[in-house]
Design a protein around this motif. Structure first.
Motif, PDB file in Angstrom:
ATOM      1  N   GLN A 136      32.315  29.953  34.328  1.00 43.11           N
ATOM      2  CA  GLN A 136      32.496  31.119  33.474  1.00 43.11           C
ATOM      3  C   GLN A 136      32.881  32.320  34.338  1.00 43.11           C
ATOM      4  OE1 GLN A 136      28.760  31.434  31.402  1.00 43.11           O
ATOM      5  NE2 GLN A 136      29.201  29.703  30.060  1.00 43.11           N
ATOM      6  N   VAL A 137      33.960  32.994  33.948  1.00 42.84           N
ATOM      7  CA  VAL A 137      34.493  34.123  34.701  1.00 42.84           C
ATOM      8  C   VAL A 137      34.499  35.353  33.813  1.00 42.84           C
ATOM      9  CG1 VAL A 137      36.476  35.005  35.983  1.00 42.84           C
ATOM     10  CG2 VAL A 137      35.994  32.556  35.982  1.00 42.84           C
ATOM     11  N   ASN A 138      34.049  36.473  34.338  1.00 44.00           N
ATOM     12  CA  ASN A 138      34.092  37.730  33.583  1.00 44.00           C
ATOM     13  C   ASN A 138      34.206  38.865  34.593  1.00 44.00           C
ATOM     14  OD1 ASN A 138      33.781  39.942  31.903  1.00 44.00           O
ATOM     15  ND2 ASN A 138      32.153  39.005  30.698  1.00 44.00           N
ATOM     16  N   VAL A 139      35.420  39.366  34.795  1.00 47.77           N
ATOM     17  CA  VAL A 139      35.666  40.361  35.836  1.00 47.77           C
ATOM     18  C   VAL A 139      36.557  41.482  35.294  1.00 47.77           C
ATOM     19  CG1 VAL A 139      36.531  40.795  38.167  1.00 47.77           C
ATOM     20  CG2 VAL A 139      35.536  38.568  37.608  1.00 47.77           C
ATOM     21  N   ALA A 140      36.105  42.725  35.448  1.00 49.68           N
ATOM     22  CA  ALA A 140      36.929  43.894  35.156  1.00 49.68           C
ATOM     23  C   ALA A 140      37.497  44.391  36.482  1.00 49.68           C
ATOM     24  CB  ALA A 140      36.110  44.984  34.483  1.00 49.68           C
ATOM     25  N   MET A 141      38.763  44.778  36.489  1.00 49.10           N
ATOM     26  CA  MET A 141      39.405  45.198  37.739  1.00 49.10           C
ATOM     27  C   MET A 141      40.434  46.274  37.457  1.00 49.10           C
ATOM     28  SD  MET A 141      41.870  41.858  38.309  1.00 49.10           S
ATOM     29  CE  MET A 141      40.620  40.702  37.740  1.00 49.10           C
ATOM     30  N   ASP A 142      40.800  47.040  38.502  1.00 49.94           N
ATOM     31  CA  ASP A 142      41.869  48.021  38.337  1.00 49.94           C
ATOM     32  C   ASP A 142      42.809  47.978  39.531  1.00 49.94           C
ATOM     33  OD1 ASP A 142      40.824  49.586  40.437  1.00 49.94           O
ATOM     34  OD2 ASP A 142      39.723  50.921  39.081  1.00 49.94           O
ATOM     35  N   THR A 143      43.880  48.747  39.435  1.00 51.59           N
ATOM     36  CA  THR A 143      44.913  48.724  40.468  1.00 51.59           C
ATOM     37  C   THR A 143      44.503  49.474  41.731  1.00 51.59           C
ATOM     38  OG1 THR A 143      45.965  50.643  39.408  1.00 51.59           O
ATOM     39  CG2 THR A 143      46.805  48.460  38.817  1.00 51.59           C
ATOM     40  N   GLN A 144      43.356  50.158  41.681  1.00 45.51           N
ATOM     41  CA  GLN A 144      42.870  50.880  42.861  1.00 45.51           C
ATOM     42  C   GLN A 144      41.970  50.016  43.734  1.00 45.51           C
ATOM     43  OE1 GLN A 144      44.176  53.984  43.391  1.00 45.51           O
ATOM     44  NE2 GLN A 144      45.321  53.370  41.558  1.00 45.51           N
ATOM     45  N   GLY A 145      41.737  48.775  43.310  1.00 47.70           N
ATOM     46  CA  GLY A 145      40.900  47.868  44.091  1.00 47.70           C
ATOM     47  C   GLY A 145      39.488  47.726  43.582  1.00 47.70           C
ATOM     48  N   SER A 146      39.117  48.529  42.583  1.00 50.43           N
ATOM     49  CA  SER A 146      37.762  48.439  42.035  1.00 50.43           C
ATOM     50  C   SER A 146      37.602  47.188  41.185  1.00 50.43           C
ATOM     51  CB  SER A 146      37.453  49.663  41.159  1.00 50.43           C
ATOM     52  OG  SER A 146      37.460  50.852  41.910  1.00 50.43           O
ATOM     53  N   CYS A 147      36.399  46.658  41.153  1.00 48.81           N
ATOM     54  CA  CYS A 147      36.121  45.524  40.279  1.00 48.81           C
ATOM     55  C   CYS A 147      34.621  45.405  40.055  1.00 48.81           C
ATOM     56  CB  CYS A 147      36.661  44.216  40.869  1.00 48.81           C
ATOM     57  SG  CYS A 147      35.756  43.606  42.290  1.00 48.81           S
ATOM     58  N   ARG A 148      34.290  44.763  38.952  1.00 46.19           N
ATOM     59  CA  ARG A 148      32.892  44.448  38.666  1.00 46.19           C
ATOM     60  C   ARG A 148      32.887  43.225  37.771  1.00 46.19           C
ATOM     61  NH1 ARG A 148      28.624  48.318  38.670  1.00 46.19           N
ATOM     62  NH2 ARG A 148      26.647  47.211  38.383  1.00 46.19           N
ATOM     63  N   GLY A 149      32.147  42.203  38.160  1.00 41.97           N
ATOM     64  CA  GLY A 149      32.145  41.014  37.332  1.00 41.97           C
ATOM     65  C   GLY A 149      31.222  39.938  37.837  1.00 41.97           C
ATOM     66  N   PHE A 204      39.426  38.270  43.327  1.00 41.59           N
ATOM     67  CA  PHE A 204      39.076  38.683  41.979  1.00 41.59           C
ATOM     68  C   PHE A 204      39.167  40.186  41.816  1.00 41.59           C
ATOM     69  CE2 PHE A 204      37.144  34.496  42.172  1.00 41.59           C
ATOM     70  CZ  PHE A 204      37.550  33.970  40.959  1.00 41.59           C
ATOM     71  N   CYS A 205      39.240  40.918  42.920  1.00 42.29           N
ATOM     72  CA  CYS A 205      39.394  42.369  42.846  1.00 42.29           C
ATOM     73  C   CYS A 205      40.848  42.784  43.033  1.00 42.29           C
ATOM     74  CB  CYS A 205      38.532  43.045  43.916  1.00 42.29           C
ATOM     75  SG  CYS A 205      36.760  42.945  43.599  1.00 42.29           S
ATOM     76  N   ASP A 206      41.747  41.834  43.131  1.00 40.92           N
ATOM     77  CA  ASP A 206      43.147  42.127  43.418  1.00 40.92           C
ATOM     78  C   ASP A 206      43.978  42.039  42.143  1.00 40.92           C
ATOM     79  OD1 ASP A 206      45.608  42.524  44.487  1.00 40.92           O
ATOM     80  OD2 ASP A 206      45.432  41.011  46.064  1.00 40.92           O
ATOM     81  N   MET A 207      43.996  43.117  41.371  1.00 34.86           N
ATOM     82  CA  MET A 207      44.754  43.124  40.130  1.00 34.86           C
ATOM     83  C   MET A 207      46.254  43.048  40.406  1.00 34.86           C
ATOM     84  SD  MET A 207      44.479  45.781  36.964  1.00 34.86           S
ATOM     85  CE  MET A 207      45.729  45.842  35.682  1.00 34.86           C
ATOM     86  N   ASP A 208      46.685  43.599  41.539  1.00 33.94           N
ATOM     87  CA  ASP A 208      48.112  43.566  41.872  1.00 33.94           C
ATOM     88  C   ASP A 208      48.631  42.138  41.946  1.00 33.94           C
ATOM     89  OD1 ASP A 208      48.201  46.290  41.966  1.00 33.94           O
ATOM     90  OD2 ASP A 208      47.940  46.428  44.132  1.00 33.94           O
ATOM     91  N   LYS A 209      47.776  41.216  42.355  1.00 33.14           N
ATOM     92  CA  LYS A 209      48.204  39.825  42.485  1.00 33.14           C
ATOM     93  C   LYS A 209      48.555  39.229  41.122  1.00 33.14           C
ATOM     94  CE  LYS A 209      46.748  37.419  45.779  1.00 33.14           C
ATOM     95  NZ  LYS A 209      45.954  36.662  46.777  1.00 33.14           N
ATOM     96  N   LEU A 210      47.828  39.631  40.098  1.00 32.40           N
ATOM     97  CA  LEU A 210      48.138  39.149  38.760  1.00 32.40           C
ATOM     98  C   LEU A 210      49.353  39.854  38.168  1.00 32.40           C
ATOM     99  CD1 LEU A 210      44.729  38.648  36.929  1.00 32.40           C
ATOM    100  CD2 LEU A 210      46.394  36.912  37.576  1.00 32.40           C
ATOM    101  N   GLN A 211      49.602  41.063  38.625  1.00 33.58           N
ATOM    102  CA  GLN A 211      50.712  41.835  38.065  1.00 33.58           C
ATOM    103  C   GLN A 211      52.049  41.533  38.732  1.00 33.58           C
ATOM    104  OE1 GLN A 211      48.904  45.776  38.606  1.00 33.58           O
ATOM    105  NE2 GLN A 211      49.025  46.055  36.395  1.00 33.58           N
ATOM    106  N   ASP A 212      52.013  40.979  39.919  1.00 32.47           N
ATOM    107  CA  ASP A 212      53.242  40.778  40.677  1.00 32.47           C
ATOM    108  C   ASP A 212      53.494  39.291  40.862  1.00 32.47           C
ATOM    109  OD1 ASP A 212      55.508  41.266  42.132  1.00 32.47           O
ATOM    110  OD2 ASP A 212      54.459  41.608  44.023  1.00 32.47           O
ATOM    111  N   LEU A 213      53.903  38.627  39.783  1.00 31.29           N
ATOM    112  CA  LEU A 213      54.110  37.186  39.804  1.00 31.29           C
ATOM    113  C   LEU A 213      55.538  36.861  39.402  1.00 31.29           C
ATOM    114  CD1 LEU A 213      50.781  36.234  38.086  1.00 31.29           C
ATOM    115  CD2 LEU A 213      51.386  35.664  40.419  1.00 31.29           C
ATOM    116  N   GLY A 214      56.065  35.813  39.981  1.00 33.51           N
ATOM    117  CA  GLY A 214      57.437  35.422  39.689  1.00 33.51           C
ATOM    118  C   GLY A 214      57.555  34.707  38.368  1.00 33.51           C
TER     119      GLY A 214
END
Length: 275
Positions: free
Chosen positions: A92-105, A180-190
């Motif tokens: 089970q995964v539950n993580v909130a994250m932002d583009t500034q590197g913040s995360c909690r989950g 899991f704190c790297d939102m950029d990785k999810l946003q920058d996909l081919g």
């Protein structure tokens, strides 16, 4: 510490590959005709509101979904994914994250390991595991020749299981995957080929467009919001050739602040002081 929970890599790979589909090119138009006119009507019916994705192909919807995803400043990723390739357990995964590197989950394997992760901006990571997490860590360290005596291990687990461990990025990577704190990785996909538009559906009262990809026995389906911004909101993956459970991941809380409230100082242990 050298150990990293292997399931973390599996989870992130699943989320990343699923997000690729949301950003993928697709094919095949779909019709949104409401049906034939009622020739018996004595007065004209109100005009049907234009559908947000009216006449769009899967490729065009995918482009919109990717643009929306890249525009988000934060989001929450939640759901269940296979824990690994060898068991039929789900994580089970539950993580909130932002583009500034913040995360909690949190990451949880029901009945066994659970892990909480917190980071504010590009600062230190705070990691809190349950007793089974830390015992698993110590077992792996023993395999690497860094083990403790049973008495030392029990004392370490008692100290760590109810506290947050503050760690820099290098130490955090040794403890668990920090992607899991790297939102950029999810946003920058081919992109991806062979994605098709299916019939639109309603999920939890919300109309969504459906994009799906079939690769051998694996089918990945992405739901894209038709109201508001066209965010990808749900991803499911099934594999009829595997005994592994299905993947179900939801994206929500776009552009909402991530709670980065730090735990009280008396609940924090600095990883640099662990030896």
């Amino acid at each position: 510490m050298k150990h990293r929970i292997t399931t973390d890599r599996t989870i992130w790979a699943t989320l990343a590959s699923a997000a690729v589909v949301a950003a993928a090119t697709g094919c095949g138009p779909t019709t949104t005709d409401a049906g034939a006119k009622d020739t018996k009507a004595t007065s004209p019916s109100p005009a049907k509101p234009k559908d947000a994705f009216d006449s769009l192909t899967g490729s065009q919807i995918s482009s919109k979904a990717l643009a929306a995803l890249k525009s988000a400043s934060s989001m929450r990723v939640s759901g269940t994914v296979p824990a690994d390739d060898k068991t039929n357990q789900s994580m089970q995964v539950n993580v909130a994250m932002d583009t500034q590197g913040s995360c909690r989950g949190s990451l949880t394997l029901p009945g066994t390991v659970s892990l909480e992760l917190l980071r504010k901006g590009k600062g230190a990571f705070y990691i809190k595991g349950n007793e089974k997490f830390w015992r698993a860590m110590l077992t792996e360290l023993a395999k690497d020749g860094e083990g403790l005596t049973r008495k030392q291990a029990n004392a370490a687990v008692d100290m760590l299981k109810s506290r947050w461990v503050k760690a820099d990025e290098k130490s955090a990577k040794d403890l668990t995957a920090t992607n899991f704190c790297d939102m950029d990785k999810l946003q920058d996909l081919g992109g991806h080929s062979d994605v098709t538009r299916g019939a639109d559906v309603v999920v939890a009262g919300r109309p969504v467009a459906v994009i799906y990809d079939r690769e051998d026995w694996r089918v990945t389906t992405v739901h894209v919001a038709k109201t508001g911004k066209p965010y990808p909101v749900q991803i499911t993956t099934t594999d009829s050739s595997s005994a592994a459970p299905d993947t179900l991941v939801k994206f929500s809380e776009f552009n909402k602040p991530v709670d980065t409230t730090l735990p009280p100082a008396d609940q924090i242990i600095d990883a640099n002081n662990l030896g």
